[in-house]
Scaffold this motif. Sequence first.
Motif, mmCIF file in Angstrom:
data_model
loop_
_atom_site.group_PDB
_atom_site.id
_atom_site.type_symbol
_atom_site.label_atom_id
_atom_site.label_comp_id
_atom_site.label_asym_id
_atom_site.label_seq_id
_atom_site.Cartn_x
_atom_site.Cartn_y
_atom_site.Cartn_z
ATOM 1 N N PRO A 1 0.848 -1.200 0.000
ATOM 2 C CA PRO A 1 0.000 0.000 0.000
ATOM 3 C C PRO A 1 0.883 1.249 0.000
ATOM 4 C CG PRO A 1 -0.652 -1.539 1.746
ATOM 5 C CD PRO A 1 0.612 -2.072 1.164
ATOM 6 N N GLY A 2 0.469 2.278 -0.715
ATOM 7 C CA GLY A 2 1.272 3.485 -0.879
ATOM 8 C C GLY A 2 1.574 4.217 0.424
ATOM 9 N N ASP A 3 0.690 4.065 1.410
ATOM 10 C CA ASP A 3 0.890 4.803 2.662
ATOM 11 C C ASP A 3 1.462 3.911 3.768
ATOM 12 O OD1 ASP A 3 -1.291 3.149 3.020
ATOM 13 O OD2 ASP A 3 -2.402 4.581 4.258
ATOM 14 N N LEU A 4 2.008 2.758 3.367
ATOM 15 C CA LEU A 4 2.455 1.785 4.385
ATOM 16 C C LEU A 4 3.493 2.373 5.339
ATOM 17 C CD1 LEU A 4 2.124 -1.120 5.382
ATOM 18 C CD2 LEU A 4 3.950 -1.813 3.830
ATOM 19 N N ALA A 5 4.535 3.001 4.775
ATOM 20 C CA ALA A 5 5.597 3.548 5.625
ATOM 21 C C ALA A 5 5.057 4.657 6.529
ATOM 22 C CB ALA A 5 6.735 4.064 4.759
ATOM 23 N N LYS A 6 4.150 5.461 5.975
ATOM 24 C CA LYS A 6 3.640 6.619 6.694
ATOM 25 C C LYS A 6 2.640 6.214 7.780
ATOM 26 C CE LYS A 6 0.855 9.495 4.929
ATOM 27 N NZ LYS A 6 0.099 10.047 3.845
ATOM 28 N N SER A 7 1.812 5.220 7.474
ATOM 29 C CA SER A 7 0.701 4.900 8.382
ATOM 30 C C SER A 7 0.968 3.730 9.329
ATOM 31 C CB SER A 7 -0.552 4.585 7.560
ATOM 32 O OG SER A 7 -0.788 5.598 6.629
ATOM 33 N N SER A 8 2.160 3.121 9.232
ATOM 34 C CA SER A 8 2.435 1.976 10.105
ATOM 35 C C SER A 8 3.132 2.411 11.378
ATOM 36 C CB SER A 8 3.349 0.969 9.403
ATOM 37 O OG SER A 8 2.709 0.422 8.311
ATOM 38 N N LYS A 9 2.925 1.593 12.395
ATOM 39 C CA LYS A 9 3.604 1.843 13.652
ATOM 40 C C LYS A 9 4.313 0.555 14.056
ATOM 41 C CE LYS A 9 2.541 3.051 18.336
ATOM 42 N NZ LYS A 9 1.531 2.714 19.303
ATOM 43 N N ILE A 10 5.595 0.664 14.376
ATOM 44 C CA ILE A 10 6.322 -0.519 14.827
ATOM 45 C C ILE A 10 5.985 -0.736 16.301
ATOM 46 C CG2 ILE A 10 8.614 -1.507 15.252
ATOM 47 C CD1 ILE A 10 9.544 0.136 12.770
ATOM 48 N N VAL A 11 5.415 -1.899 16.611
ATOM 49 C CA VAL A 11 4.981 -2.127 17.996
ATOM 50 C C VAL A 11 5.868 -3.117 18.749
ATOM 51 C CG1 VAL A 11 2.583 -1.432 17.689
ATOM 52 C CG2 VAL A 11 3.228 -3.773 17.165
ATOM 53 N N GLU A 12 6.639 -3.905 17.987
ATOM 54 C CA GLU A 12 7.576 -4.829 18.643
ATOM 55 C C GLU A 12 8.834 -4.923 17.822
ATOM 56 O OE1 GLU A 12 6.527 -8.928 19.698
ATOM 57 O OE2 GLU A 12 4.609 -8.107 20.397
ATOM 58 N N LYS A 13 9.957 -5.085 18.527
ATOM 59 C CA LYS A 13 11.241 -5.109 17.837
ATOM 60 C C LYS A 13 12.197 -5.899 18.724
ATOM 61 C CE LYS A 13 12.851 -1.023 17.591
ATOM 62 N NZ LYS A 13 13.085 0.399 17.331
#
Length: 258
Positions: free
Chosen positions: A81-93
């Motif tokens: 999706p075009g907004d993936l980087a903008k609209s995602s939130k990293i919740v676990e790492k």
Amino acid sequence: MLNVWCQNMSIVDEIRCSNCGAPLQFSPGELVATCRYCGFTQVIQTGEAFEFEHSFVLNEYSQEKIDELVRDWMRGGFLKPGDLAKSSKIVEKNLIYLPFWLVSVAANSSYKGIFERITPPVLKEGKIEKKYNWLVLARKASDFPTREYEVPLEGKVPFDFRKVEGFAKVLNSEIEKDEAIDMAKQQIETLHDFLAKQDVDKIVEMKTDLEIGDTVYLHAPAWFIVYEYKGERYRIVLDGATGAVVKGDIPSTKFGLV
Ligand SMILES: [Zn+2]
């Protein structure tokens, strides 16, 4: 939950590192454990020193850098999706050093088979001669994509617990060396079978000789990342040595009006 925790505690109470005396942390099913205080690797049952070469591959990325790599991955590729980087939130790492057995194998197969793609069919012979550093993941239940993963062996150094990041987890082995060798043998035979079947249509005879060389116990760094996009959670596995995404879930793109 509490129950499991208590069980683990009682095991921890009983077994101590035979090198430094610190409590040894491990879970049921693990056979080889590495002490988090002194880096000593031992066989849990006997407490004896682990007799094989223990190597590891260093993680090259900080937690901040991982965020960047994930965003880059999200921005690239046409299926996302075009907004993936903008609209995602990293919740676990989580950085986890996964245990592997690296089995060096010289594998020679000879086969006879029928080549049916011409008329009349002919009997054909062939040979497959290969050398492998075959990788076996030393965990029984794991969704880690071993097939898609290539351990960057150039970066392999002797295991040094001082180089393991404080926030990282080092997983212990649940598989013994002999079991790993058996698995490597089986997987190589399956592969050679597959290769022979590319050459002939029906195998009549197949013989594979496997010569096992050195076997190394190895820890390699993988980042397990969970991100949230439009209320759903997705996972990414990233190679900590190269920064490459080994496997990443992509939200399905909805076409039309949303
Ligand atoms: Zn120790």
